[in-house]
Design a protein around this motif. Structure first.
Motif, mmCIF file in Angstrom:
data_model
loop_
_atom_site.group_PDB
_atom_site.id
_atom_site.type_symbol
_atom_site.label_atom_id
_atom_site.label_comp_id
_atom_site.label_asym_id
_atom_site.label_seq_id
_atom_site.Cartn_x
_atom_site.Cartn_y
_atom_site.Cartn_z
ATOM 1 N N ASP A 18 24.168 -1.997 -3.652
ATOM 2 C CA ASP A 18 24.436 -3.426 -3.512
ATOM 3 C C ASP A 18 24.913 -3.693 -2.084
ATOM 4 N N HIS A 19 25.399 -4.905 -1.816
ATOM 5 C CA HIS A 19 25.781 -5.257 -0.447
ATOM 6 C C HIS A 19 26.956 -4.421 0.048
ATOM 7 N N ARG A 20 27.829 -3.984 -0.870
ATOM 8 C CA ARG A 20 28.963 -3.157 -0.449
ATOM 9 C C ARG A 20 28.513 -1.748 -0.075
ATOM 10 N N GLU A 22 25.614 -1.052 1.166
ATOM 11 C CA GLU A 22 24.953 -1.223 2.462
ATOM 12 C C GLU A 22 25.971 -1.323 3.596
ATOM 13 N N LYS A 23 27.064 -2.056 3.351
ATOM 14 C CA LYS A 23 28.113 -2.178 4.368
ATOM 15 C C LYS A 23 28.765 -0.827 4.645
ATOM 16 N N ALA A 24 29.032 -0.075 3.577
ATOM 17 C CA ALA A 24 29.655 1.242 3.719
ATOM 18 C C ALA A 24 28.748 2.197 4.487
ATOM 19 N N MET A 25 27.450 2.139 4.203
ATOM 20 C CA MET A 25 26.489 3.002 4.896
ATOM 21 C C MET A 25 26.460 2.686 6.387
ATOM 22 N N ALA A 26 26.502 1.394 6.714
ATOM 23 C CA ALA A 26 26.493 0.987 8.120
ATOM 24 C C ALA A 26 27.797 1.374 8.809
ATOM 25 N N LEU A 27 28.901 1.255 8.089
ATOM 26 C CA LEU A 27 30.219 1.533 8.657
ATOM 27 C C LEU A 27 30.378 2.989 9.071
ATOM 28 N N ALA A 28 29.818 3.904 8.265
ATOM 29 C CA ALA A 28 29.981 5.335 8.544
ATOM 30 C C ALA A 28 28.687 6.015 8.967
ATOM 31 N N GLY A 29 27.611 5.245 9.079
ATOM 32 C CA GLY A 29 26.334 5.851 9.439
ATOM 33 C C GLY A 29 25.841 6.804 8.360
ATOM 34 N N LEU A 30 26.036 6.418 7.088
ATOM 35 C CA LEU A 30 25.628 7.280 5.979
ATOM 36 C C LEU A 30 24.115 7.313 5.832
ATOM 37 N N ILE A 73 43.941 -1.439 0.404
ATOM 38 C CA ILE A 73 42.550 -1.237 0.823
ATOM 39 C C ILE A 73 41.630 -2.191 0.063
ATOM 40 N N PHE A 74 41.863 -2.296 -1.242
ATOM 41 C CA PHE A 74 41.037 -3.181 -2.068
ATOM 42 C C PHE A 74 41.323 -4.647 -1.762
ATOM 43 N N GLU A 75 42.572 -4.933 -1.423
ATOM 44 C CA GLU A 75 42.944 -6.315 -1.124
ATOM 45 C C GLU A 75 42.271 -6.814 0.151
ATOM 46 N N ILE A 76 42.271 -5.988 1.208
ATOM 47 C CA ILE A 76 41.666 -6.451 2.462
ATOM 48 C C ILE A 76 40.142 -6.529 2.345
ATOM 49 N N LEU A 77 39.581 -5.786 1.382
ATOM 50 C CA LEU A 77 38.141 -5.873 1.132
ATOM 51 C C LEU A 77 37.815 -6.961 0.110
ATOM 52 N N GLN A 78 38.867 -7.661 -0.344
ATOM 53 C CA GLN A 78 38.732 -8.741 -1.326
ATOM 54 C C GLN A 78 38.039 -8.258 -2.602
ATOM 55 N N ILE A 79 38.535 -7.125 -3.100
ATOM 56 C CA ILE A 79 38.001 -6.541 -4.332
ATOM 57 C C ILE A 79 38.978 -6.814 -5.475
ATOM 58 N N ASP A 80 38.494 -7.429 -6.528
ATOM 59 C CA ASP A 80 39.300 -7.674 -7.721
ATOM 60 C C ASP A 80 39.185 -6.441 -8.621
ATOM 61 N N TYR A 81 40.258 -5.654 -8.667
ATOM 62 C CA TYR A 81 40.212 -4.400 -9.423
ATOM 63 C C TYR A 81 40.839 -4.521 -10.812
ATOM 64 N N SER A 82 41.115 -5.745 -11.254
ATOM 65 C CA SER A 82 41.785 -5.946 -12.547
ATOM 66 C C SER A 82 40.962 -5.413 -13.718
ATOM 67 N N GLU A 83 39.636 -5.450 -13.594
ATOM 68 C CA GLU A 83 38.768 -4.950 -14.664
ATOM 69 C C GLU A 83 37.976 -3.728 -14.216
ATOM 70 N N GLY A 84 38.523 -3.006 -13.255
ATOM 71 C CA GLY A 84 37.849 -1.814 -12.757
ATOM 72 C C GLY A 84 37.035 -2.105 -11.509
ATOM 73 N N GLY A 88 29.874 0.464 -5.632
ATOM 74 C CA GLY A 88 29.879 -0.108 -4.288
ATOM 75 C C GLY A 88 31.290 -0.347 -3.783
ATOM 76 N N GLU A 89 32.163 -0.846 -4.652
ATOM 77 C CA GLU A 89 33.557 -1.100 -4.278
ATOM 78 C C GLU A 89 34.304 0.212 -4.052
ATOM 79 N N PHE A 90 34.035 1.184 -4.910
ATOM 80 C CA PHE A 90 34.611 2.529 -4.785
ATOM 81 C C PHE A 90 34.226 3.146 -3.438
ATOM 82 N N LEU A 91 32.939 3.090 -3.116
ATOM 83 C CA LEU A 91 32.438 3.674 -1.869
ATOM 84 C C LEU A 91 32.980 2.940 -0.648
ATOM 85 N N HIS A 92 32.971 1.615 -0.696
ATOM 86 C CA HIS A 92 33.433 0.803 0.433
ATOM 87 C C HIS A 92 34.892 1.111 0.766
ATOM 88 N N ALA A 93 35.728 1.239 -0.271
ATOM 89 C CA ALA A 93 37.151 1.524 -0.071
ATOM 90 C C ALA A 93 37.355 2.902 0.561
#
Length: 231
Positions: A18-20, A22-30, A73-84, A88-93
């Motif tokens: 998903d978009h997260r 893709e962002k993570a891949m770009a961030l670390a050159g994965l 980490i999840f807060e600055i990425l604007q990830i709502d972790y209340s329901e898990g 993509g969110e796991f990888l991005h963090a």
């Protein structure tokens, strides 16, 4: 057992992108094969195949106690972790935390204590910080807090405090170190950072020479115009 092992080693792994991701891949050159390493760990936690894992599962995965720093980490990425969290969110963090330089990790901790986000730590925020740091240190290595006369602690002072105290420094970088160790090891992350740094330097170099060439062309064009006009 042999069939399961064969499937684990050779069957293609369908990683949800998903978009997260893709962002993570770009961030670390994965690369594509890198995703499999992270997704297999995610699958181990996702026992019910819901494509989500809880925050306690996330912390158990990296063998770290839940903390305000980790949640931030999840807060600055604007990830709502209340329901898990999703893969993509796991990888991005993880990617964001592991790609941070030491100054950025301390900035994240500053963000945690600066509750009202006004750029400094004061009042009850300082009391909260002292309480957390005092629990980390022992009597022999008690932290000396130099609070400015105006009662406002800025980032530079907090950075100096953390770097000058071994136990606080260890605790501050514990989560990042455990993430790096869990996923590929410290040397792998160092190589990723170095590669991205070189690519950035190469891009700056190319932009410099491109601008230089444009300037030279413009100088030559203006010279030609002046020559035609008899100057």
């Amino acid at each position: 057992m042999i069939r399961e092992l064969y499937a684990f080693l050779f069957e293609p792994l369908l990683v949800p992108v998903d978009h997260r991701v893709e962002k993570a891949m770009a961030l670390a050159g994965l690369e594509g094969r890198d995703l499999g390493i992270f997704y297999r760990e995610f699958q181990k936690m996702d026992k019910y195949h819901s494509e989500r894992v809880t925050l306690p599962q996330f912390y158990r995965c990296i063998e770290e106690k839940r903390s305000r720093l980790g949640d931030a980490i999840f807060e600055i990425l604007q990830i709502d972790y209340s329901e898990g969290i999703t893969f993509g969110e796991f990888l991005h963090a993880i990617i964001l935390m592991c790609m941070f330089e030491s100054k950025e990790v301390i900035q994240l901790l500053f963000f945690v204590f600066d509750n009202d986000k006004n750029g400094f730590i004061d009042g009850e925020e300082i009391e909260s910080m002292i309480g957390v740091f005092s629990k980390i240190s022992d009597e022999k290595n008690a932290i000396k807090f130099n609070i400015p006369p105006d009662g406002k602690l800025e980032f530079d002072e907090m950075e100096r405090l953390i770097k000058s105290h071994k136990q606080v420094k260890y605790a501050t970088f514990s989560m990042q170190n455990k993430m790096m160790s869990k996923f590929n090891g410290h040397s792998w992350w160092r190589r990723k950072k170095l590669r991205l740094q070189r690519l950035a330097e190469q891009q700056l170099s190319e932009e410099f020479y491109e601008q230089r060439a444009n300037n030279l062309y413009e100088w030559w064009r203006q010279r030609k115009i002046r020559k035609k006009m008899g100057y």
